[in-house]
Scaffold this active site. Structure first.
Site, PDB file in Angstrom:
ATOM      1  N   LYS A  10       0.835  -1.199   0.000  1.00  0.00           N
ATOM      2  CA  LYS A  10       0.000   0.000   0.000  1.00  0.00           C
ATOM      3  C   LYS A  10       0.872   1.253   0.000  1.00  0.00           C
ATOM      4  CE  LYS A  10      -3.783  -0.589   2.457  1.00  0.00           C
ATOM      5  NZ  LYS A  10      -4.399  -0.831   3.781  1.00  0.00           N
TER       6      LYS A  10
ATOM      7  N   ARG B 243      -3.416   3.157   8.519  1.00  0.00           N
ATOM      8  CA  ARG B 243      -3.685   1.980   7.685  1.00  0.00           C
ATOM      9  C   ARG B 243      -2.487   1.041   7.709  1.00  0.00           C
ATOM     10  NH1 ARG B 243      -4.698   4.591   1.912  1.00  0.00           N
ATOM     11  NH2 ARG B 243      -5.932   2.692   1.624  1.00  0.00           N
TER      12      ARG B 243
ATOM     13  N   GLY C  58      -8.583  -7.445   4.561  1.00  0.00           N
ATOM     14  CA  GLY C  58      -9.332  -7.604   5.796  1.00  0.00           C
ATOM     15  C   GLY C  58      -8.510  -8.067   6.979  1.00  0.00           C
TER      16      GLY C  58
ATOM     17  N   MET D 181      -5.755  -6.523   8.403  1.00  0.00           N
ATOM     18  CA  MET D 181      -5.299  -5.455   9.265  1.00  0.00           C
ATOM     19  C   MET D 181      -6.335  -4.341   9.211  1.00  0.00           C
ATOM     20  SD  MET D 181      -2.307  -6.405  10.251  1.00  0.00           S
ATOM     21  CE  MET D 181      -1.287  -7.780   9.815  1.00  0.00           C
TER      22      MET D 181
ATOM     23  N   ARG E 137      -3.436  -1.554  -6.427  1.00  0.00           N
ATOM     24  CA  ARG E 137      -2.611  -2.770  -6.321  1.00  0.00           C
ATOM     25  C   ARG E 137      -3.006  -3.705  -7.450  1.00  0.00           C
ATOM     26  NH1 ARG E 137      -5.693  -4.558  -0.916  1.00  0.00           N
ATOM     27  NH2 ARG E 137      -7.731  -4.778  -1.848  1.00  0.00           N
TER      28      ARG E 137
ATOM     29  N   HIS F 286     -16.485  -7.942   1.565  1.00  0.00           N
ATOM     30  CA  HIS F 286     -15.451  -8.808   2.139  1.00  0.00           C
ATOM     31  C   HIS F 286     -15.582 -10.229   1.609  1.00  0.00           C
ATOM     32  CE1 HIS F 286     -13.869 -11.586   5.229  1.00  0.00           C
ATOM     33  NE2 HIS F 286     -12.869 -10.729   5.238  1.00  0.00           N
TER      34      HIS F 286
ATOM     35  N   ARG G  40       0.139 -48.317 -10.902  1.00  0.00           N
ATOM     36  CA  ARG G  40       0.266 -49.249  -9.778  1.00  0.00           C
ATOM     37  C   ARG G  40      -0.535 -50.491 -10.084  1.00  0.00           C
ATOM     38  NH1 ARG G  40      -0.817 -44.092  -7.647  1.00  0.00           N
ATOM     39  NH2 ARG G  40       0.662 -43.398  -6.043  1.00  0.00           N
TER      40      ARG G  40
ATOM     41  N   ARG H 272       4.647 -50.355 -12.528  1.00  0.00           N
ATOM     42  CA  ARG H 272       5.384 -50.834 -11.363  1.00  0.00           C
ATOM     43  C   ARG H 272       4.928 -52.246 -11.009  1.00  0.00           C
ATOM     44  NH1 ARG H 272       4.659 -47.692  -5.801  1.00  0.00           N
ATOM     45  NH2 ARG H 272       2.637 -48.726  -5.866  1.00  0.00           N
TER      46      ARG H 272
ATOM     47  N   GLU I  20      13.707 -45.101  -4.147  1.00  0.00           N
ATOM     48  CA  GLU I  20      12.870 -44.686  -3.010  1.00  0.00           C
ATOM     49  C   GLU I  20      13.453 -45.115  -1.673  1.00  0.00           C
ATOM     50  OE1 GLU I  20       9.046 -46.661  -3.360  1.00  0.00           O
ATOM     51  OE2 GLU I  20       9.944 -48.206  -4.596  1.00  0.00           O
TER      52      GLU I  20
ATOM     53  N   SER J  27      12.900 -43.674 -11.517  1.00  0.00           N
ATOM     54  CA  SER J  27      11.779 -42.822 -11.156  1.00  0.00           C
ATOM     55  C   SER J  27      11.867 -42.617  -9.647  1.00  0.00           C
ATOM     56  CB  SER J  27      10.467 -43.503 -11.535  1.00  0.00           C
ATOM     57  OG  SER J  27       9.402 -42.748 -11.035  1.00  0.00           O
TER      58      SER J  27
ATOM     59  N   GLY K 242      10.681 -42.231  -6.262  1.00  0.00           N
ATOM     60  CA  GLY K 242       9.457 -42.421  -5.480  1.00  0.00           C
ATOM     61  C   GLY K 242       9.620 -41.621  -4.202  1.00  0.00           C
ATOM     62  N   THR K 243       9.273 -40.336  -4.290  1.00  0.00           N
ATOM     63  CA  THR K 243       9.615 -39.445  -3.180  1.00  0.00           C
ATOM     64  C   THR K 243       8.712 -39.610  -1.958  1.00  0.00           C
ATOM     65  OG1 THR K 243       8.452 -37.746  -4.423  1.00  0.00           O
ATOM     66  CG2 THR K 243      10.852 -37.682  -4.473  1.00  0.00           C
ATOM     67  N   ASN K 244       7.628 -40.358  -2.086  1.00  0.00           N
ATOM     68  CA  ASN K 244       6.825 -40.608  -0.881  1.00  0.00           C
ATOM     69  C   ASN K 244       7.606 -41.494   0.080  1.00  0.00           C
ATOM     70  OD1 ASN K 244       4.844 -39.217  -2.205  1.00  0.00           O
ATOM     71  ND2 ASN K 244       3.603 -41.001  -2.699  1.00  0.00           N
ATOM     72  N   ASP K 245       8.043 -42.661  -0.429  1.00  0.00           N
ATOM     73  CA  ASP K 245       8.827 -43.555   0.421  1.00  0.00           C
ATOM     74  C   ASP K 245      10.176 -42.945   0.754  1.00  0.00           C
ATOM     75  OD1 ASP K 245       7.776 -46.030   1.419  1.00  0.00           O
ATOM     76  OD2 ASP K 245       7.344 -46.586  -0.657  1.00  0.00           O
TER      77      ASP K 245
ATOM     78  N   CYS L  94       7.751 -39.635  -9.351  1.00  0.00           N
ATOM     79  CA  CYS L  94       6.360 -40.101  -9.382  1.00  0.00           C
ATOM     80  C   CYS L  94       5.690 -39.985  -8.019  1.00  0.00           C
ATOM     81  CB  CYS L  94       6.279 -41.520  -9.906  1.00  0.00           C
ATOM     82  SG  CYS L  94       7.104 -42.713  -8.847  1.00  0.00           S
TER      83      CYS L  94
ATOM     84  N   TYR M  69      11.186 -35.649 -16.733  1.00  0.00           N
ATOM     85  CA  TYR M  69       9.754 -35.409 -16.588  1.00  0.00           C
ATOM     86  C   TYR M  69       9.337 -35.435 -15.121  1.00  0.00           C
ATOM     87  CZ  TYR M  69       9.210 -40.388 -15.633  1.00  0.00           C
ATOM     88  OH  TYR M  69       9.298 -41.629 -15.057  1.00  0.00           O
TER      89      TYR M  69
END
Ligand code: ADP
Ligand code: MG
Ligand code: MG
Length: 908
Positions: free
Chosen positions: A28, A101, A110, A112, A373, A491, A597, A653, A780, A799, A801-804, A866, A886
């Site tokens: 602002k 302000r 909304g 502040m 803005r 609002h 899977r 897989r 993984e 590939s 396997g970023t979860n495991d 993946c 990819y």
């Protein structure tokens, strides 16, 4: 040492700040300075920097007041000079009243609170009345000041399901005297209100209302700093990912008065339509009103342009005659000020080269700008505005792409109402189409309840007379929001558009009774929990549930996606287990499957029985018999998927989960299994017990299954290659990539690879067809990343396997982390949930190292990701940085990942 500058003044075409100083002056403040510099009329004032907010949090109130006292006094003196008024005037000059302000780096609507007319007291009100010749205006300003200051600075508040205590006093007088609107109050009423308001303050806070302007000013300045750490501000920052260290600036600015009479007004405007993106100037205004009146929905505002006003009337079923007499546009009521406003919005849009959200006040015919803005917008508007500004030559292709917020595209992929369902739906009433989309849910009337219900898995529609910042959490939890009052810039409307949430506002037929927890629409009463639906695109409110469908990639959205493809280096695949999902993803631009899977295919219908038969068999022959039954089923599945993704790589897989997931635990189900498979229930029980593991996620799963039961791998490899051969024979171009899961040592991979290649050769010989296939692995387990060079000598693709990989790198069980992750995030131990946002510092090192080592061993190693992270923009950017080929994500996130990938490449 040069002294740190803590206060920046602006006014009269001069400013010490600039637009690019947002970090220091807040959005602002920086734009108020910039507007001054480019010759837009802005009331004079000054900005106290965001750094002072940080000092305030560290040093406390008294120390900071000492630190900035002289600068603030100089700022006021400068403002007095420019505005020709005196702060704390005793009659020698027009009293200088100011607004206080807040303003952070990015706009937090909304969050502040602003205090207007500061400097008012029993002396000032008389001088203002006398010098302006308009006592009504003077007393109106005074009562507003007490109301806002009492609320924001002194903490006067309403109880739940009660009205604001100041509003109660106003409503009493309105009722007594039969007034319809706030503008009906007479001078005497306003004088009475000032007295009553002071009593309200005293009763609620135990304190007298401060009369000294300087005391008022310091109270308000410190209240702005305090508001940075209120619960709702913290929540908003969490939702939007805004760091707490940023702090807010404070703007102190000379008041200009929209409440001076019928030649004065206040309003909010957009240089383009924030809901649809249409290139049309639009906005709302109120005559004889101040600041917050428009957004707070106290009175329903009128349209600024004639065109907008006509469209509004059409939607509301108001005749042209009635519109022109009762609800005229600013273009009609104040043509000169309108013309100037129109030119200013043009100038500002061209200057900032983006859609502007403006706040203005007209004091006795003269236009003043109070804010500009880059406007918040819906996903649809975001896309359309960028495409059109590109076509207009205002911005270039890269800018158009970078203007897209990947997460906002999500809205365009969300369901809309089915055409047929809409036709048969019963329309209860119509409000304003405040934020587009479709929402179906059960009615609730309180924000906290919306949250509670949603937490229990209920879909809810939040119905309020009007919303306020306190309702933020509930609005977030709701499917949609309906308000009885408020316009397109209320609002509710602004916040809902920011959240991409469906909202219908200003539905005047909706009568809400908070105490009874009911709403009545044209005589029909709805209770809490009743179903209803909202169409945020048309403003219609429907009874009950209405069916929804998935939208298409087309028009401007398609254009943005084409641009993304032009600038991206990585491509996007999808995680899909069925031909249907594969097709959906392909329509969204997926170029292949990154994770199919196979176990999901094992659960469906009768198949589970063959799987269970295999599990129960206690020798190879028995397992083989069951696997023979599964073979044709799997082959059929693979044919379907490979066909849907014809011509693109499909990573399949091999079986991954522990076998116990396929067996039942309940006695009745075990009995059923025994009967169905013709064995004693005791045998079933024993088997289930023998499969039990203390930590199945780290147990007998992944390639450990294929290495103990090679016949499973054989069957799956055969099903995949047979499917590919069959399609190839039909003239298609299948590209299977067989992926071995959960490798920790290269030997684990080698044994599986040997089976796969042997079976593939056999099958192709049998069929007399050659297919291209690859054999690779999922990285993984940390050890796999560490020994990626050894593994890549054998594997043709990786590939991640970023979860495991996240689970094992952190040592957090994915299934149990829900108990402590939220606490960790709240306490700031973790910045994000690492299962959602890739931990670049830790897990990322393994990904980077694995990729590098893998490519060192095999230059053309294909690398992708993946895990869940493949569709999360910051993680996608990371993947681009490490050189992946990819990313793969769920079908509905494919466009988001495509955009994120292109942006990452542009930013690189
Ligand atoms: P928010 O960040 O919630 O939009 P603002 O600080 O912009 O809060 O203030 C809200 C409204 O108050 C503005 O839109 C404007 O109409 C009014 N306002 C603020 N400062 C002034 C001023 N100096 N003179 C007149 N009106 C003002
Ligand atoms: Mg506000
Ligand atoms: Mg504002």
């Amino acid at each position: 040492m040069t002294q740190k500058k803590r206060v920046y003044t602006f006014g009269n075409g001069k400013a010490e700040g600039r637009a690019d100083m947002k970090n220091l002056l807040g959005g602002k403040g920086a734009n108020l300075a910039e507007m001054n510099l480019i010759g837009v009329p802005v009331p004079a004032g000054f900005t106290i920097t965001t750094e002072v907010c940080t000092e305030y949090n560290e040093l406390g109130r008294d120390a900071v007041v000492d630190l900035i006292k002289a600068d603030v006094e100089a700022g006021i003196a400068n403002t007095e000079k420019v505005m020709n008024a005196k702060f704390g005037s005793k009659g020698e000059a027009f009293p200088l009243l100011v607004s206080v302000r807040s303003g952070a780096r990015v706009s937090m609507p909304g969050m502040m609170d602003t205090v207007l007319n500061l400097g008012m007291n029993d002396d000032a009100v008389k001088i203002v009345a006398e010098k302006s010749g308009n006592p009504r205006f003077a007393w109106d300003s005074y009562r507003r000041f007490i109301q806002m200051y009492g609320d924001v600075v002194m903490g006067v508040a309403a109880e739940k399901s009660e009205h604001d205590p100041f509003e109660i006093e106003m409503d009493k007088i309105k009722e007594q005297k039969g007034y319809k609107s706030d503008t009906d109050f007479t001078v005497e009423d306003l004088q009475e209100l000032v007295k009553l308001f002071k009593v309200v303050v005293k009763n609620q806070t135990g304190k007298d209302f401060p009369t000294d302007p300087w005391e008022q000013l310091w109270g308000a300045v410190c209240a702005v700093f305090d508001s940075w750490n209120t619960e709702r501000a913290i929540l908003y920052r969490q939702l939007e990912g805004i760091p707490g260290e940023w702090g807010t600036a404070v703007n102190v600015q000379a008041m200009v008065y929209g409440n001076m009479g019928d030649n004065s007004a206040t309003g909010v405007a957009f240089s383009r339509d924030a809901a649809t993106g249409e290139n049309i100037f639009n906005g709302e205004y109120l005559i004889n009103a101040q600041g917050e009146d428009v957004v707070a929905g106290v009175r329903t505002p009128q349209e600024i342009t004639l065109e907008g006003s006509r469209r509004w009337a059409k939607m509301q079923g108001v005749s042209e005659e009635e519109r022109a007499s009762k609800y005229p546009s600013l273009e009609e009521t104040m043509p000169n000020a309108y013309k100037e406003l129109f030119d200013v919005q043009n100038k500002l849009e061209n200057h900032y080269k983006d859609m502007q959200d403006l706040e203005f006040t007209i004091q006795d015919g003269k236009l003043w700008m109070l804010q500009t803005r880059n406007g918040k917008r819906t996903g649809a508007a975001m896309v359309r505005i960028a495409v059109e500004m590109l076509q207009e030559g205002m911005i270039d292709e890269k800018t158009a792409l970078l203007r897209q917020d990947p997460n906002k595209l999500d809205e365009l992929l969300h369901p809309v109402f089915e055409k047929e369902a809409i036709v048969s739906a019963r329309t209860l009433t119509k409000g304003l189409p405040a934020s587009p989309g479709a929402a179906t849910g059960r009615v609730v009337f309180f924000a906290d309840e919306a949250e509670e219900w949603a937490a229990k898995g209920e879909k809810v529609v939040l119905v309020r007379i009007e919303t306020s910042p306190e309702d933020l959490r509930g609005m977030h939890a709701a499917e949609g929001i309906l308000t009885a009052r408020g316009g397109m810039t209320s609002h509710a409307a602004v916040v809902a558009r920011g959240m991409g949430k469906c909202c219908v506002s200003g539905a005047g037929d909706v009568a809400v009774d908070y105490k009874a927890r009911t709403m009545t629409i044209k005589g029909v009463t709805f209770k809490e929990g009743d179903w209803m639906s909202l169409n945020g695109t048309t403003g219609e409110v429907y009874e009950g549930k209405v069916g929804t469908i998935t939208p298409q990639l087309s028009g401007n959205f398609g254009k943005i996606m084409d641009l993304a493809d032009k600038y991206t280096r990585m491509y996007v695949r999808t995680n899909a287990d069925t031909p249907h999902d594969a097709q959906v993803a392909r329509d969204f631009g997926a170029k292949g499957i990154g994770l199919c899977r196979t176990e999901h295919m094992f659960f469906e219908g009768e198949r589970i029985w063959a799987v269970r038969e295999m599990i129960l068999a206690d020798d190879l022959a028995g397992r083989q018999k069951a696997l023979d039954k599964l073979l044709p089923i799997q082959r059929g599945d693979f044919e379907g998927i490979l066909e849907a993704m014809d011509g693109f790589g499909v990573t399949i897989r091999l079986l991954d989960p522990p076998l116990h997931e396929f067996t039942p635990n309940e006695p009745e189900a075990q009995q059923e299994m025994a009967e169905k498979l013709g064995v004693d229930v005791k045998i079933v029980k024993e088997k289930v017990e023998s499969l039990h593991e203390f930590n199945p996620m780290l147990g007998h799963r992944g390639c450990r299954l294929g290495n103990t039961y090679p016949e499973i791998t054989e069957m799956q490899a055969r099903a995949i290659i047979e499917a590919a051969c069959n399609l190839k024979a039909k003239g298609l171009n299948p590209k299977p990539e067989i992926m071995v899961p959960l490798i920790g040592t290269v030997k684990e991979f080698e044994m599986q690879e040997e089976i796969i290649r042997r079976v593939a050769t056999e099958v192709m010989k049998e069929k007399g067809v050659e297919v291209d296939y690859m054999v690779g692995t999922m990285i993984e387990i940390p050890r796999a990343a560490l020994t990626a060079d050894e593994i890549a000598k054998k594997a043709e693709f990786f590939s991640f396997g970023t979860n495991d990989l996240t689970q094992m790198t952190f040592g957090y069980s994915r299934d149990d982390a829900g108990k402590f992750l939220p606490i960790y995030i709240e306490k700031g131990i973790l910045k994000n949930d690492p299962f959602q946002v890739l931990d670049q510092t830790g897990v990322g090192q393994l990904v980077e190292m694995g990729t590098k080592k893998g490519r060192d061993a095999r230059a053309d190693l294909k690398v992708g990701i993946c895990g869940e992270h493949g569709g999360e923009p910051s993680s996608v950017e990371f993947c681009n940085g490490v050189g992946m080929d990819y990313v793969s994500c769920s079908p509905f996130r494919v466009p988001i990942a495509r955009l994120a990938a292109a942006q990452a490449n542009i930013r690189k």
